[in-house]
Design an enzyme around this catalytic site. Structure first.
Site, PDB file in Angstrom:
ATOM      1  N   GLU A  43       0.847  -1.192   0.000  1.00  0.00           N
ATOM      2  CA  GLU A  43       0.000   0.000   0.000  1.00  0.00           C
ATOM      3  C   GLU A  43       0.878   1.237   0.000  1.00  0.00           C
ATOM      4  OE1 GLU A  43      -4.098   1.582   1.890  1.00  0.00           O
ATOM      5  OE2 GLU A  43      -2.632   0.972   3.400  1.00  0.00           O
ATOM      6  N   ILE A  44       0.537   2.175  -0.881  1.00  0.00           N
ATOM      7  CA  ILE A  44       1.201   3.470  -0.920  1.00  0.00           C
ATOM      8  C   ILE A  44       0.373   4.430  -0.079  1.00  0.00           C
ATOM      9  CG2 ILE A  44       2.007   5.333  -2.398  1.00  0.00           C
ATOM     10  CD1 ILE A  44       1.968   3.295  -4.720  1.00  0.00           C
ATOM     11  N   TYR A  47      -0.091   7.695   6.207  1.00  0.00           N
ATOM     12  CA  TYR A  47      -0.818   8.722   6.947  1.00  0.00           C
ATOM     13  C   TYR A  47      -0.627   8.505   8.446  1.00  0.00           C
ATOM     14  CZ  TYR A  47      -4.707  11.849   8.227  1.00  0.00           C
ATOM     15  OH  TYR A  47      -5.476  12.843   8.781  1.00  0.00           O
ATOM     16  N   SER A  51      -4.455   2.061   8.458  1.00  0.00           N
ATOM     17  CA  SER A  51      -4.747   0.950   7.554  1.00  0.00           C
ATOM     18  C   SER A  51      -3.844  -0.258   7.789  1.00  0.00           C
ATOM     19  CB  SER A  51      -4.640   1.398   6.090  1.00  0.00           C
ATOM     20  OG  SER A  51      -3.309   1.674   5.739  1.00  0.00           O
ATOM     21  N   ASP A  69       5.570   5.577   2.240  1.00  0.00           N
ATOM     22  CA  ASP A  69       5.151   6.951   2.494  1.00  0.00           C
ATOM     23  C   ASP A  69       6.351   7.868   2.303  1.00  0.00           C
ATOM     24  OD1 ASP A  69       2.373   8.048   3.977  1.00  0.00           O
ATOM     25  OD2 ASP A  69       4.072   9.442   4.025  1.00  0.00           O
ATOM     26  N   ASP A 111      -2.956   4.678  -2.185  1.00  0.00           N
ATOM     27  CA  ASP A 111      -3.670   5.677  -1.389  1.00  0.00           C
ATOM     28  C   ASP A 111      -2.658   6.723  -0.931  1.00  0.00           C
ATOM     29  OD1 ASP A 111      -5.627   7.003   0.053  1.00  0.00           O
ATOM     30  OD2 ASP A 111      -5.463   5.706   1.808  1.00  0.00           O
ATOM     31  N   HIS A 114      -2.045  11.228  -4.292  1.00  0.00           N
ATOM     32  CA  HIS A 114      -3.206  11.514  -5.147  1.00  0.00           C
ATOM     33  C   HIS A 114      -2.949  12.566  -6.213  1.00  0.00           C
ATOM     34  CE1 HIS A 114      -5.084   9.108  -2.140  1.00  0.00           C
ATOM     35  NE2 HIS A 114      -5.123  10.059  -1.231  1.00  0.00           N
TER      36      HIS A 114
END
Length: 236
Positions: A43-44, A47, A51, A69, A111, A114
């Site tokens: 997962e990118i 935050y 998650s 991240d 995610d 963006h």
């Protein structure tokens, strides 16, 4: 159908989770068969780290879970059994290193930042690291309509327009314009593309050229003539 994702927000701890609510139902529908499977996951976007336990609780105990991240403080959010890598999702060298170190992946979720250039660069460099039958999911593609993110309605540089172009590449088997619309290598790799509200899912499926069949009295005849003939006026 599983309700894992829809029910998950009520089970969160002190780590903040930020998702569009309708993604949770989509993930229950789309990923129900993945629950408990041991897979390689990327997962990118970390935050606040909310998650990480969500995916860790959904996927199998032997899964390899990697998170990316750009914020160095996110490294401290790694959980036992997970890896958090720090780097820019638009940096080809960083993405190539991630692929070599941790790939191939069965499931990739973007995610991250963006921004248009980020989503497109990540797809281009990570798609080769996605395993056959894997899924590449891009969240929050509504930013394709926001000029502040490099988007805008029918903005050629947006991820939505990039994804629309993937539809053409997937169908380039059927070209009748060999010079202007030649067969693209992605036709052999994209099994399907699903557009949902704010979310795009691209399935990888390595395949040979499509075959048409005729069947009668149990006798099956296979043909690729549909791909070879030019100037057709009938599908038959």
């Amino acid at each position: 159908m599983t309700r894992y994702f829809r029910d998950y927000p009520a089970r969160t701890g002190d780590r903040k989770l930020f998702k569009m609510e309708h993604y949770l139902e989509l993930y229950d529908e789309l990923l129900g068969g993945w629950q408990g499977r041991d897979v390689s996951f990327l997962e990118i976007g970390v935050y606040k780290g909310g998650s990480l336990p969500m995916w860790q609780g959904f996927l199998g105990p032997a899964s390899r879970l990697v998170f990316l991240d750009i914020d160095p403080t996110c490294a401290a959010l790694a959980l036992p059994g997970t890896v958090v890598e720090i780097g820019d999702q638009a940096d080809p060298a960083f993405l190539d290193r991630i692929g070599r170190a941790h790939g191939p992946f069965d499931l990739i979720v973007d995610d991250g930042g963006h921004q248009m250039h980020q989503q497109i660069a990540s797809f281009r460099h990570l798609w080769p690291q996605l395993a056959d039958r894997g899924l590449y999911i891009v969240e929050d593609v509504h930013t394709s309509y926001w000029p502040g993110f490099g988007g805008g309605l029918r903005e050629p540089a947006s991820f939505i327009e990039f994804a629309k172009d993937l539809i053409d590449r997937m169908h380039s088997w059927y070209t009748e314009d060999d010079a202007g619309f030649p067969l693209h290598p992605l036709a052999r790799e994209i099994g399907g593309i699903r557009f949902h509200d704010s979310l795009v899912v691209i399935q990888k499926r390595l395949k040979e050229a499509p075959v048409a069949i005729t069947a009668q009295n149990g006798q099956v005849v296979r043909s690729r003539r549909m791909l070879e003939v030019r100037g057709r006026r009938s599908i038959f």
